[in-house]
Design a protein around this motif. Sequence first.
Motif, PDB file in Angstrom:
ATOM      1  N   MET A  32       0.857  -1.192   0.000  1.00  0.00           N
ATOM      2  CA  MET A  32       0.000   0.000   0.000  1.00  0.00           C
ATOM      3  C   MET A  32       0.897   1.247   0.000  1.00  0.00           C
ATOM      4  SD  MET A  32      -3.314  -0.951   2.105  1.00  0.00           S
ATOM      5  CE  MET A  32      -4.173  -2.493   1.832  1.00  0.00           C
ATOM      6  N   SER A  33       1.262   1.722   1.173  1.00  0.00           N
ATOM      7  CA  SER A  33       2.140   2.884   1.218  1.00  0.00           C
ATOM      8  C   SER A  33       3.517   2.529   0.669  1.00  0.00           C
ATOM      9  CB  SER A  33       2.258   3.357   2.664  1.00  0.00           C
ATOM     10  OG  SER A  33       3.504   3.948   2.901  1.00  0.00           O
ATOM     11  N   GLU A  34       4.196   3.484   0.085  1.00  0.00           N
ATOM     12  CA  GLU A  34       5.522   3.200  -0.469  1.00  0.00           C
ATOM     13  C   GLU A  34       6.605   4.063   0.162  1.00  0.00           C
ATOM     14  OE1 GLU A  34       3.700   2.038  -4.830  1.00  0.00           O
ATOM     15  OE2 GLU A  34       5.559   3.155  -4.721  1.00  0.00           O
ATOM     16  N   THR A  51      10.783   3.179   5.312  1.00  0.00           N
ATOM     17  CA  THR A  51      10.437   2.359   6.469  1.00  0.00           C
ATOM     18  C   THR A  51      11.314   2.752   7.658  1.00  0.00           C
ATOM     19  OG1 THR A  51      12.019   0.668   5.788  1.00  0.00           O
ATOM     20  CG2 THR A  51       9.754   0.401   5.042  1.00  0.00           C
ATOM     21  N   ARG A  67      -2.017   1.226   4.805  1.00  0.00           N
ATOM     22  CA  ARG A  67      -1.217   0.613   5.863  1.00  0.00           C
ATOM     23  C   ARG A  67      -0.179   1.612   6.364  1.00  0.00           C
ATOM     24  NH1 ARG A  67      -2.432  -3.925   7.414  1.00  0.00           N
ATOM     25  NH2 ARG A  67      -2.571  -4.688   5.277  1.00  0.00           N
ATOM     26  N   VAL A 121       3.204  -2.171  10.924  1.00  0.00           N
ATOM     27  CA  VAL A 121       3.059  -3.584  11.253  1.00  0.00           C
ATOM     28  C   VAL A 121       3.938  -3.821  12.476  1.00  0.00           C
ATOM     29  CG1 VAL A 121       3.219  -5.961  10.451  1.00  0.00           C
ATOM     30  CG2 VAL A 121       2.795  -4.149   8.789  1.00  0.00           C
ATOM     31  N   VAL A 166       7.482  -1.795  12.574  1.00  0.00           N
ATOM     32  CA  VAL A 166       7.965  -1.150  11.346  1.00  0.00           C
ATOM     33  C   VAL A 166       6.889  -0.158  10.913  1.00  0.00           C
ATOM     34  CG1 VAL A 166       7.185  -3.139   9.950  1.00  0.00           C
ATOM     35  CG2 VAL A 166       8.694  -1.460   8.941  1.00  0.00           C
ATOM     36  N   PHE A 223       5.731   3.030   8.139  1.00  0.00           N
ATOM     37  CA  PHE A 223       5.904   3.511   6.773  1.00  0.00           C
ATOM     38  C   PHE A 223       5.647   5.013   6.740  1.00  0.00           C
ATOM     39  CE2 PHE A 223       3.804  -0.776   6.419  1.00  0.00           C
ATOM     40  CZ  PHE A 223       5.010  -1.457   6.437  1.00  0.00           C
ATOM     41  N   GLU A 238      -1.962  -9.971   0.735  1.00  0.00           N
ATOM     42  CA  GLU A 238      -2.091  -9.466   2.105  1.00  0.00           C
ATOM     43  C   GLU A 238      -3.107 -10.327   2.846  1.00  0.00           C
ATOM     44  OE1 GLU A 238      -2.753  -5.256   2.016  1.00  0.00           O
ATOM     45  OE2 GLU A 238      -0.722  -4.850   1.307  1.00  0.00           O
ATOM     46  N   ASP A 298       1.730  -6.891   4.389  1.00  0.00           N
ATOM     47  CA  ASP A 298       1.801  -5.706   3.532  1.00  0.00           C
ATOM     48  C   ASP A 298       2.583  -6.069   2.280  1.00  0.00           C
ATOM     49  OD1 ASP A 298       1.507  -2.692   3.305  1.00  0.00           O
ATOM     50  OD2 ASP A 298       3.674  -2.897   3.120  1.00  0.00           O
ATOM     51  N   ILE A 299       1.996  -5.821   1.129  1.00  0.00           N
ATOM     52  CA  ILE A 299       2.660  -6.117  -0.142  1.00  0.00           C
ATOM     53  C   ILE A 299       2.505  -4.924  -1.076  1.00  0.00           C
ATOM     54  CG2 ILE A 299       2.662  -7.596  -2.194  1.00  0.00           C
ATOM     55  CD1 ILE A 299       1.589  -9.884  -0.443  1.00  0.00           C
ATOM     56  N   VAL A 300       3.617  -4.352  -1.502  1.00  0.00           N
ATOM     57  CA  VAL A 300       3.627  -3.296  -2.518  1.00  0.00           C
ATOM     58  C   VAL A 300       4.410  -3.869  -3.683  1.00  0.00           C
ATOM     59  CG1 VAL A 300       4.212  -0.909  -3.063  1.00  0.00           C
ATOM     60  CG2 VAL A 300       3.677  -1.541  -0.692  1.00  0.00           C
ATOM     61  N   ARG A 330       8.199  -3.460  -4.682  1.00  0.00           N
ATOM     62  CA  ARG A 330       8.785  -2.498  -3.753  1.00  0.00           C
ATOM     63  C   ARG A 330       8.968  -3.003  -2.335  1.00  0.00           C
ATOM     64  NH1 ARG A 330       8.214   2.942  -5.223  1.00  0.00           N
ATOM     65  NH2 ARG A 330       9.230   3.312  -3.226  1.00  0.00           N
ATOM     66  N   ARG A 331       7.952  -3.654  -1.801  1.00  0.00           N
ATOM     67  CA  ARG A 331       8.030  -3.982  -0.371  1.00  0.00           C
ATOM     68  C   ARG A 331       7.148  -5.167  -0.031  1.00  0.00           C
ATOM     69  NH1 ARG A 331       6.138   0.831   2.753  1.00  0.00           N
ATOM     70  NH2 ARG A 331       4.119  -0.167   2.789  1.00  0.00           N
ATOM     71  N   VAL A 378       6.061  -7.107   3.757  1.00  0.00           N
ATOM     72  CA  VAL A 378       6.201  -7.242   5.214  1.00  0.00           C
ATOM     73  C   VAL A 378       5.410  -8.466   5.639  1.00  0.00           C
ATOM     74  CG1 VAL A 378       5.896  -6.171   7.477  1.00  0.00           C
ATOM     75  CG2 VAL A 378       6.403  -4.735   5.475  1.00  0.00           C
ATOM     76  N   LEU A 403       9.275 -10.669  12.554  1.00  0.00           N
ATOM     77  CA  LEU A 403       8.634  -9.725  11.640  1.00  0.00           C
ATOM     78  C   LEU A 403       9.694  -9.352  10.612  1.00  0.00           C
ATOM     79  CD1 LEU A 403       6.203  -7.903  10.935  1.00  0.00           C
ATOM     80  CD2 LEU A 403       7.132  -6.208  12.515  1.00  0.00           C
ATOM     81  N   THR A 418      10.870  -7.448   7.012  1.00  0.00           N
ATOM     82  CA  THR A 418      10.587  -6.369   6.062  1.00  0.00           C
ATOM     83  C   THR A 418      11.566  -6.471   4.908  1.00  0.00           C
ATOM     84  OG1 THR A 418       9.979  -4.897   7.896  1.00  0.00           O
ATOM     85  CG2 THR A 418      10.356  -3.873   5.754  1.00  0.00           C
ATOM     86  N   GLN A 424      13.018  -8.449  12.621  1.00  0.00           N
ATOM     87  CA  GLN A 424      12.836  -8.191  14.052  1.00  0.00           C
ATOM     88  C   GLN A 424      12.351  -9.516  14.637  1.00  0.00           C
ATOM     89  OE1 GLN A 424      10.403  -4.897  12.552  1.00  0.00           O
ATOM     90  NE2 GLN A 424      11.143  -3.665  14.270  1.00  0.00           N
TER      91      GLN A 424
END
Lengths: 153, 153
Positions: free
Chosen positions: A1-3, A6, A98, A101, A124, A126, B55, B79-81, B84-85, B87, B103, B105, B122
């Motif tokens: 979602m957010s980019e 972190t 988001r 997390v 973490v 964002f 997600e 969280d999935i971008v 890009r990312r 989590v 956790l 990232t 983490q």
Amino acid sequence: MSEEATHHDVFTVERTYRAAPERVFDAWADPAKKRRWFAEGEGWTIESFELDFREGGLERTRFRFGDGPPMTNDTVFHDIVANRRVVYSYGMTMSGKRFSVSLATLVLERAGSGTRMRYTEQIVLFGQGREAVEQRRLGCGELLERLAAELGE
Amino acid sequence: MSEEATHHDVFTVERTYRAAPERVFDAWADPAKKRRWFAEGEGWTIESFELDFREGGLERTRFRFGDGPPMTNDTVFHDIVANRRVVYSYGMTMSGKRFSVSLATLVLERAGSGTRMRYTEQIVLFGQGREAVEQRRLGCGELLERLAAELGE
């Protein structure tokens, strides 16, 4: 979602209760009790709350504060040791976006006839930094005070 | 499950790939590719592997190393971008006993025509300390090397 960038951090909150570990643990495990001290409160609108308290189970809360944007908390329980330990992860969104997390570890230890609780949150974020972590730490402290009230303390 | 002392820690592993972020991301998202570099390997027996990469989706691996005890890795994607990312949180057990929850990232950044990957974990460990964290960090580094091989590098 957010980019956004972190930020990883960790904080701990400790609290001692007069109640025994069994009663403190029950306030986390029982859906009616957990909803009361964790989700409800003056100014908060709870649109939905579900709790399936077992390893692999989910807790989902949909809520708003005042006229604020819709928020969600989606929790997964990873590890539960009755009356001793709970480890769960949770993600939060605001307006569908988001913003954090976390991995939360709750450890309960008998302290005389009461309970010493140690809550550790590895987080973490964002697009937010240390100020947001401090805000989260304060919010957790308030929740643990509300738990004390739930226990009649 | 386990009731030993908890240890919280964090570590980071960085790796640069020649492949573009889209290809690196796909190696995490595609079940056949992920299984190949993440779960399989000489000496490892994979009893089951399931990946629902979205997600809220789960990844579950049941495995052994050599004649070793049964192990499990249960992952939840928070969280999935795309490209890009990612989590996610994951818990591990050995012989049915939980020994860690983490956790993770994963951040991918374009670096020229390739990708700079930064992996941050983490972790909370039960009955283990810094040596186990160092072992996990080395294990993650090896996995990211296996990912390089999956990408043909």
